[in-house]
Design a protein around this motif. Structure first.
Motif, PDB file in Angstrom:
ATOM      1  N   THR A   1       1.082  -0.879  -0.052  1.00 25.08           N
ATOM      2  CA  THR A   1      -0.322   0.239   0.267  1.00 25.08           C
ATOM      3  C   THR A   1       0.862   1.300  -0.156  1.00 25.08           C
ATOM      4  OG1 THR A   1      -2.195   1.184   1.683  1.00 25.08           O
ATOM      5  CG2 THR A   1       0.239   0.379   1.788  1.00 25.08           C
ATOM      6  N   LEU A   2       0.268   2.553  -0.057  1.00 31.02           N
ATOM      7  CA  LEU A   2       0.819   3.012  -0.086  1.00 31.02           C
ATOM      8  C   LEU A   2       0.342   4.764   0.313  1.00 31.02           C
ATOM      9  CD1 LEU A   2       1.750   3.837  -4.029  1.00 31.02           C
ATOM     10  CD2 LEU A   2       2.995   3.943  -2.863  1.00 31.02           C
TER      11      LEU A   2
ATOM     12  N   ASP B   1      -8.243  -9.077   0.328  1.00 30.17           N
ATOM     13  CA  ASP B   1      -9.718  -8.579   0.421  1.00 30.17           C
ATOM     14  C   ASP B   1     -10.119  -7.433   2.020  1.00 30.17           C
ATOM     15  OD1 ASP B   1     -12.634  -8.079  -0.479  1.00 30.17           O
ATOM     16  OD2 ASP B   1     -13.322  -9.913   1.206  1.00 30.17           O
ATOM     17  N   GLY B   2     -10.543  -6.610   1.951  1.00 26.84           N
ATOM     18  CA  GLY B   2     -11.244  -5.456   3.075  1.00 26.84           C
ATOM     19  C   GLY B   2      -9.422  -4.983   3.579  1.00 26.84           C
ATOM     20  N   LYS B   3      -8.417  -5.295   2.876  1.00 24.27           N
ATOM     21  CA  LYS B   3      -6.974  -4.069   3.603  1.00 24.27           C
ATOM     22  C   LYS B   3      -6.909  -2.921   2.705  1.00 24.27           C
ATOM     23  CE  LYS B   3      -7.060  -7.069   7.028  1.00 24.27           C
ATOM     24  NZ  LYS B   3      -7.169  -6.773   8.453  1.00 24.27           N
ATOM     25  N   ASN B   4      -6.381  -3.512   1.136  1.00 21.71           N
ATOM     26  CA  ASN B   4      -5.715  -2.913   0.294  1.00 21.71           C
ATOM     27  C   ASN B   4      -5.849  -2.677  -0.761  1.00 21.71           C
ATOM     28  OD1 ASN B   4      -4.823  -5.506  -0.477  1.00 21.71           O
ATOM     29  ND2 ASN B   4      -2.928  -4.479  -0.302  1.00 21.71           N
ATOM     30  N   THR B   5      -7.216  -2.637  -1.330  1.00 25.51           N
ATOM     31  CA  THR B   5      -7.542  -3.234  -2.682  1.00 25.51           C
ATOM     32  C   THR B   5      -8.200  -1.546  -3.465  1.00 25.51           C
ATOM     33  OG1 THR B   5     -10.110  -3.205  -1.841  1.00 25.51           O
ATOM     34  CG2 THR B   5      -8.909  -5.542  -2.844  1.00 25.51           C
ATOM     35  N   GLN B   6      -8.533  -1.262  -2.423  1.00 24.82           N
ATOM     36  CA  GLN B   6      -8.279   0.753  -3.101  1.00 24.82           C
ATOM     37  C   GLN B   6      -6.689   1.044  -3.394  1.00 24.82           C
ATOM     38  OE1 GLN B   6      -8.524  -0.884   0.369  1.00 24.82           O
ATOM     39  NE2 GLN B   6      -9.256   1.106   1.724  1.00 24.82           N
TER      40      GLN B   6
ATOM     41  N   PRO C   1      -3.746   2.887  -7.676  1.00 21.03           N
ATOM     42  CA  PRO C   1      -2.592   3.993  -7.594  1.00 21.03           C
ATOM     43  C   PRO C   1      -1.636   3.474  -7.199  1.00 21.03           C
ATOM     44  CG  PRO C   1      -4.399   4.516  -5.347  1.00 21.03           C
ATOM     45  CD  PRO C   1      -4.868   3.283  -6.380  1.00 21.03           C
ATOM     46  N   MET C   2      -1.364   2.061  -6.962  1.00 21.29           N
ATOM     47  CA  MET C   2       0.269   1.372  -7.292  1.00 21.29           C
ATOM     48  C   MET C   2       0.457   1.140  -8.729  1.00 21.29           C
ATOM     49  SD  MET C   2       2.294  -0.356  -5.543  1.00 21.29           S
ATOM     50  CE  MET C   2       1.968  -0.381  -3.786  1.00 21.29           C
TER      51      MET C   2
END
Length: 322
Positions: A116-117, A156-161, A165-166
Motif C-alpha cells: 500500500t502507499l 480483501d478488505g485491506k488494500n484493494t483500494q 494508485p499502485m
C-alpha cells in the motif's frame, strides 16, 4: 519437461516487519543461528547448483538485510562464473544504506515488497510505521538505475483500494508492478475459505480504470501474466500464486534458511540439504540428491499442497522463503 534454472535462496527467517498475512503480531519462533545455513554453506550450495544448471539466484528471507554481512555474501556470489543473474527480494526498510554497494556489484534487480502507499494501511498491514523508509529505498533505487519490481499482495478488505494508485507508479517510472494473490502461509494455521481477489478480479479492477489495458507476451517461465497500459513506461503483472495456473512452466526451486529444498512453494520439503552439507557430502552427491528430489516433484501446486500434513499449514512465508 520442466528444466530447473532458477534458485530462490532464503538467507534468514527473521524479518523486521510483522505483515499479518505472513506471521502473527508477536512474530514466530525464529530459528537459532546454528539451525540456519551459514554463508559458507550457502555459497557452496550455489556453486554446486550452478554446476548442475542453475543460472539465476534470488536472495530472499525473511528480510535478507536483517542478516549481518549480507553485502559481503552477495559479493562472493557475484564471483561465481556460471551465475548469470543475482536478484534480491526485500521489504526495503533497511535497504537504502546498501544501494550504492548493490550497484557496484551489478545486482540484476530488486523486488520491493510494498502492499500500500497509504501510511495508515501500511501500519495496519505490517504492524510497523516504516512506509517512508520503503519509499526512500524506492527513490534511491530509481536514481541508481537498478531495475525494480514492486510486489503487492492483494487482500480483501485491506488494500484493494490501492490497486489503481499502485499501478500509477508504473506510468512514468519504467518499473513493473506485480499484483500477487494472497497465499495461506500466515504462521497461524488459518486461511480463508475462498479467495475473493484472484487474478481475474484483480484484472477486472485494473480494466475499470484502464479499459485499454492489453495482454502482452509473457517471458518464458514467467509466473506473472503481463499487461501494458497505453502511455505507461512501465508494465503490470498479475501472479496467480494461489490459483496456481503457471505450474506447467515452473523452472524454480527454493531452499529455506534452514536448508530444506522445496520443489514447490506448497510442498512440505523434499530434501534436507543442511544435513548433507554437514555430513560431508561431495559436490556430486549433492547434485545427485537434488536431482533426485526434483525428479520426484509433484505435478503442480495443488498436488504438492495435498501431500502436506495439517501441522505444515502453520508455516509462515518468512520461514518458507518469501
Amino acid at each position: 519437461g520442466r528444466p530447473i534454472t532458477y534458485l530462490r535462496l532464503a538467507v534468514t527467517d527473521r524479518c523486521n516487519l510483522r505483515c499479518f498475512y505472513c506471521m502473527p503480531e508477536e512474530g514466530i519462533k525464529f530459528l537459532p543461528r546454528k539451525e540456519l545455513l551459514s554463508y559458507e554453506e550457502m555459497e557452496r550450495l550455489v556453486h554446486v547448483a550452478c554446476q548442475a544448471g542453475i543460472r539465476k539466484v534470488r536472495i530472499t528471507g525473511g528480510e535478507p538485510f536483517a542478516r549481518r554481512d549480507m553485502i559481503s555474501f552477495l559479493e562472493r556470489l557475484r564471483k561465481i562464473p556460471a551465475l548469470e543473474e543475482l536478484h534480491i527480494t526485500t521489504n526495503g526498510v533497511l535497504t537504502e544504506q546498501y544501494i550504492d554497494k548493490l550497484k557496484e556489484i551489478n545486482i540484476s534487480s530488486i523486488n520491493l515488497s510494498l502492499d500500500t502507499l497509504d501510511p495508515e494501511r501500511f501500519l495496519q498491514i505490517t504492524r510497523r510505521n516504516e512506509l517512508q523508509s520503503v519509499l526512500n529505498t524506492f527513490d534511491k533505487l530509481l536514481a541508481a538505475n537498478i531495475p525494480v519490481k514492486i510486489n503487492m499482495v492483494v487482500m480483501d478488505g485491506k488494500n484493494t483500494q490501492d490497486i489503481i494508485p499502485m499501478a500509477e507508479m508504473a506510468r512514468d517510472n519504467g518499473i513493473s508492478i506485480r499484483y500477487i494473490e494472497e497465499m495461506p502461509f500466515n504462521g497461524t494455521g488459518t486461511s480463508k475459505a475462498r479467495l475473493l481477489w484472484d487474478h481475474g478480479a484483480i484484472l477486472n479492477q485494473l480494466k475499470s480504470a484502464y479499459p485499454d489495458i492489453s495482454k502482452v507476451n509473457d517471458p518464458r517461465h514467467s509466473t506473472a501474466y503481463h499487461y501494458q497500459i497505453p502511455g505507461f513506461s512501465g508494465n503490470i503483472g498479475i501472479i496467480a500464486a494461489y490459483t496456481r495456473t503457471f505450474c506447467g512452466s515452473c523452472n524454480r526451486i527454493r531452499v529455506t534458511s534452514q536448508g530444506t529444498l522445496k520443489t514447490c512453494l506448497y510442498d512440505h520439503g523434499a530434501l534436507d540439504i543442511k544435513t548433507l552439507l554437514r555430513n560431508g557430502a561431495t559436490d556430486q552427491e549433492l547434485i545427485n540428491a537434488i536431482a533426485g528430489a526434483i525428479g520426484n516433484r509433484h505435478k503442480d501446486g495443488w498436488a504438492a499442497e495435498a501431500s502436506r500434513t495439517q501441522k505444515d499449514h502453520h508455516e509462515s512465508m518468512s520461514t518458507i522463503g518469501g
